[in-house]
Design a protein around this motif. Structure first.
Motif, mmCIF file in Angstrom:
data_model
loop_
_atom_site.group_PDB
_atom_site.id
_atom_site.type_symbol
_atom_site.label_atom_id
_atom_site.label_comp_id
_atom_site.label_asym_id
_atom_site.label_seq_id
_atom_site.Cartn_x
_atom_site.Cartn_y
_atom_site.Cartn_z
ATOM 1 N N UNK A 447 -3.418 -6.666 -31.589
ATOM 2 C CA UNK A 447 -4.374 -5.880 -30.816
ATOM 3 C C UNK A 447 -4.994 -4.766 -31.651
ATOM 4 N N UNK A 448 -6.275 -4.473 -31.365
ATOM 5 C CA UNK A 448 -6.956 -3.314 -31.939
ATOM 6 C C UNK A 448 -7.579 -2.509 -30.806
ATOM 7 N N UNK A 468 -9.535 -4.977 -28.354
ATOM 8 C CA UNK A 468 -9.854 -6.274 -28.953
ATOM 9 C C UNK A 468 -8.585 -7.109 -29.101
ATOM 10 N N UNK A 469 -8.630 -8.321 -28.538
ATOM 11 C CA UNK A 469 -7.516 -9.265 -28.648
ATOM 12 C C UNK A 469 -7.996 -10.444 -29.487
ATOM 13 N N UNK A 470 -7.478 -10.641 -30.679
ATOM 14 C CA UNK A 470 -7.897 -11.781 -31.501
ATOM 15 C C UNK A 470 -7.662 -13.105 -30.779
ATOM 16 N N UNK A 547 3.443 -13.549 -24.405
ATOM 17 C CA UNK A 547 3.352 -12.776 -25.647
ATOM 18 C C UNK A 547 2.507 -11.548 -25.394
ATOM 19 N N UNK A 548 2.907 -10.412 -25.977
ATOM 20 C CA UNK A 548 2.251 -9.160 -25.602
ATOM 21 C C UNK A 548 2.177 -8.205 -26.774
ATOM 22 N N UNK A 549 1.230 -7.294 -26.664
ATOM 23 C CA UNK A 549 1.155 -6.138 -27.546
ATOM 24 C C UNK A 549 1.290 -4.893 -26.678
ATOM 25 N N UNK A 550 2.131 -3.981 -27.098
ATOM 26 C CA UNK A 550 2.360 -2.730 -26.390
ATOM 27 C C UNK A 550 2.312 -1.618 -27.420
ATOM 28 N N UNK A 597 -19.684 -2.333 -28.970
ATOM 29 C CA UNK A 597 -18.932 -1.792 -30.102
ATOM 30 C C UNK A 597 -17.954 -2.807 -30.674
ATOM 31 N N UNK A 598 -17.431 -2.486 -31.833
ATOM 32 C CA UNK A 598 -16.398 -3.293 -32.478
ATOM 33 C C UNK A 598 -15.336 -2.343 -33.026
ATOM 34 N N UNK A 599 -14.068 -2.657 -32.789
ATOM 35 C CA UNK A 599 -12.997 -1.789 -33.268
ATOM 36 C C UNK A 599 -12.890 -1.821 -34.784
#
Length: 699
Positions: A447-448, A468-470, A547-550, A597-599
């Motif tokens: 994640x970004x 942003x999630x790839x 699956x996760x991002x925290x 926008x883009x991270x």
């Protein structure tokens, strides 16, 4: 604050638990037999953390070590692989890490609207407010729920250390009990119930169904007879009327008891992800166990041992014990002299190892022993190899060479892991609330996140958030349907919630698979935050695999009249493959221009990318902006060039805008950071850093 929708699924929530996005209710469902474990051939190496309280004569026993304990599952002894002493009574060092989640204390305040009067519920809310303000440790987690006459259990606040959220929720309860009209919702429904924002809108206007025998009440209110014939006839008439109405009234009261048992079963099942020591404080005027025979379908008459409902109550309380709950009952009716009207509360508490507090005036005193005893505990970790089927495994913790009178308090056992694909939506939301309210971090999805202050108002500043999630991790499961959910909660320096956002995205591989393979999913969101330091807890989770991002993103919002930090934001190229999710309440408008926008900036070999610089005072004469390009190791690089193209002053709370272009020039392919510094003779420097990449040349 604004009205806002969260875009998360609702189906199936209503009949399970209070995390529903529409109503937040747990409807009464029949208490089932012990659930069958999900079939699974997977064997999980599970580390089980067991909080243990050891007391003697009501006081905690100190100084024990891992060697003093033995953990037994069935006929085998499990080796203790981890040991920690938890002492909440000791002063906490300023830089101390957060205690392990399994060592935390979780207090759920549950208000029984079905069998309690409005006035006594008010006393219960006031008592809980005092306990939250003065009695609990700042590290203790608090949750708040109500049980309604309709048989539904509303979870108004999930477990959190956010005292402001607890205060908001208790205030919403007070307003309801005092008959205040609900104001228009300032925000949409909080899907994880972590903020207390909008809690008033979740509350039903339904109070106690006043299941009392009015004839008996009227006779009791007359006092002793005066000996006259009229007094005697009046008493006799009311007595006969009371006898006629009593079975129907008691049957309805017993129905509430049955529904409460059903709701508590669901509570224990759904809140299994909550770790640590769990204390359920039930505020109620209680019930008599003599009501039980009226509940079973087609059943009348007396019942030895209170029959069918008593069995269901025992099953429910067994589920509470399995999940680690101890129930403490607060008898809102106060001290009862020789009556059995509240013996049901004693039964509920006693069966889980809890106690009964008689009256709200003694709440802090009654729970004082619980707080004192639980302030010192031991956290044991054992390892077990079990199927991933969600089944329950009983455990016993023994103290070697324990002196006479020593008590060892611990949960009955543990539940094996349940694979994400076997969890229902509400269980997943409950787990998400636990994750967001904790301190753990992980990154399964790459994640970004970028957050930029856009417009400063009188009290709050609009902050635009980009997540942003790839696409590659989302495509890895191979499912034809792709789903991702994103939650963001902003907390101030004291840990109190300020605002939140939530968004769910459903995609079809056939339609967007190629775009995801080249990019991913880009979600825009909005926060309205007061000035000061904040931290943004962001959870993004793949709804197919779990699956996760925290992660935690630091934010600093300046006051409208103060200096603003320098912000930098890359813009997505015209041929950007990313799937954009832009809710109506989250426009990314800068100086009246909608942008994507883009991270992270993406530059082709020898190519270029547009970016915006934002800050207060950038348009003033004498302001300078410098930049340098750093490689992954932090080394300054030559070959790239930043051009400042135009400057526009902000108005009506907007920041000044500098439009710029970054040229890759001769930079070799790779990952970089663009470091920007802005300064003025009368102000301190501001710094912004944004990542970008230069792609290899196409053959």
């Amino acid at each position: 604050m604004r009205t806002r929708g969260c875009g998360l699924p609702v189906s199936g929530f209503l009949v399970v638990f209070g995390l529903s996005l529409a109503t937040g209710r747990l409807a009464a469902v029949p208490v089932p037999s012990p659930p069958a474990a999900a079939e699974s051939s997977e064997i999980a190496v599970t580390v089980v953390e067991i909080p243990v309280e050891v007391t003697r004569r009501g006081e905690p026993v100190l100084g024990l070590t891992a060697a003093d304990f033995e953990v037994v599952e069935g006929k085998r002894s499990l080796p203790v692989v981890g040991f920690e002493v938890v002492d909440l009574a000791a002063p906490e060092p300023p830089d101390a890490p957060a205690p392990a989640a399994a060592a935390s204390r979780n207090f759920l305040f549950l208000y029984d609207f079905a069998m309690s009067s409005r006035e006594r519920l008010k006393d219960g809310v006031a008592a809980a407010r005092e306990l939250v303000d003065r009695g609990l440790d700042p590290r203790d987690l608090v949750a708040i729920a109500v049980y309604l006459p309709t048989g539904e259990l509303d979870l108004l606040l999930s477990f959190t250390t956010d005292r402001a959220a607890a205060t908001r929720t208790l205030t919403a309860l007070e307003d309801l009990l005092n008959g205040k009209e609900a104001a228009a919702a300032a925000v949409g429904s909080d899907p994880l119930r972590l903020t207390g924002l909008g809690a008033r809108a979740l509350l039903s206007q339904t109070f106690q169904v006043h299941e009392t025998n009015f004839a008996d009440d009227a006779r009791d209110s007359l006092g002793p007879m005066d000996g006259s014939v009229g007094s005697l006839l009046q008493q006799e008439a009311l007595y006969e009327a009371g006898v006629v109405h009593r079975p129907a009234v008691e049957a309805r009261q017993a129905g509430h008891v049955k529904s409460l048992a059903d709701a508590l079963w669901g509570l224990a099942e759904v809140l299994r992800p909550v770790t640590g020591r769990k204390y359920l404080t039930l505020f109620s005027e209680g019930f008599s166990l003599s009501l039980v025979p009226h509940v079973a379908d087609g059943y009348t008459g007396s019942s030895v041992g209170n029959g069918d409902l008593l069995f269901k109550l025992r099953m429910t309380l067994g589920e509470l014990r399995h999940a680690g709950w101890v129930l403490h009952a607060v008898d809102l009716a106060g001290i009862r002299r020789g009556e059995t009207d509240g013996d049901g509360l004693f039964f509920l508490a006693n069966e889980t190892g809890g106690s009964v507090v008689e009256g709200t005036a003694r709440l802090a005193e009654g729970l004082g022993a619980v707080l004192r005893r639980s302030a010192h505990s031991y956290l044991l970790s054992v390892q077990a190899d079990v199927p991933s089927d969600g089944s329950f495994h009983p455990l016993e913790v023994r103290l070697r060479k324990a002196p006479r009178g020593t008590q060892v308090l611990h949960r009955d056992g543990y539940y094996a892991p349940l694979p994400f694909r076997h969890q229902n939506d509400v269980q997943r939301l409950a787990e998400a609330a636990v994750l967001v309210s904790g301190t753990d971090e992980r990154d399964d999805l790459g994640l970004r996140v970028a957050a930029v202050s856009l417009v400063a108002g009188v009290e709050t500043t609009r902050v635009a958030v980009l997540v942003e999630i790839p696409g590659a991790p989302l495509l890895a499961a191979g499912s034809p349907r792709i789903g991702v959910e994103v939650f963001g909660y902003a907390l101030d320096a004291a840990g109190n919630s300020s605002d939140f956002f939530a968004q769910a995205v459903a995609l079809e591989r056939e339609k967007v698979g190629a775009r995801l393979a080249q990019g991913g999913v880009r979600v825009l969101a909005r926060l309205d935050l007061p000035p000061g330091a904040h931290r943004l807890r962001v959870l993004a989770r793949d709804r197919q695999t779990g699956r996760a991002t925290l992660l935690t993103v630091p934010l600093h919002v300046e006051a409208a009249a103060g200096p603003a930090a320098l912000e930098a934001l890359f813009l997505a190229p015209a041929d950007d493959p990313w799937v954009l999710v832009r809710p109506e309440d989250a426009p990314f408008d800068i100086h009246g221009r909608g942008v994507v926008p883009a991270a992270r900036g993406t530059l082709a070999a020898a190519g270029q990318a547009q970016l915006f610089l934002l800050g207060r005072g950038l348009a003033e004469e004498g302001t300078w902006i410098k930049n340098r390009i750093l490689d992954a190791s932090g080394k300054a690089m030559e070959g790239g060039l930043l051009e400042l193209q135009a400057i526009a002053p902000g108005s009506a709370g907007e920041l000044d805008l500098v439009m710029a272009r970054l040229q890759a020039g001769t930079l070799p392919p790779g990952a970089y950071h663009l470091e920007l510094r802005a300064g003025h003779a009368t102000r301190a420097q501001s710094v912004a850093v944004r990542p970008f990449e230069v792609q290899p040349a196409q053959p």
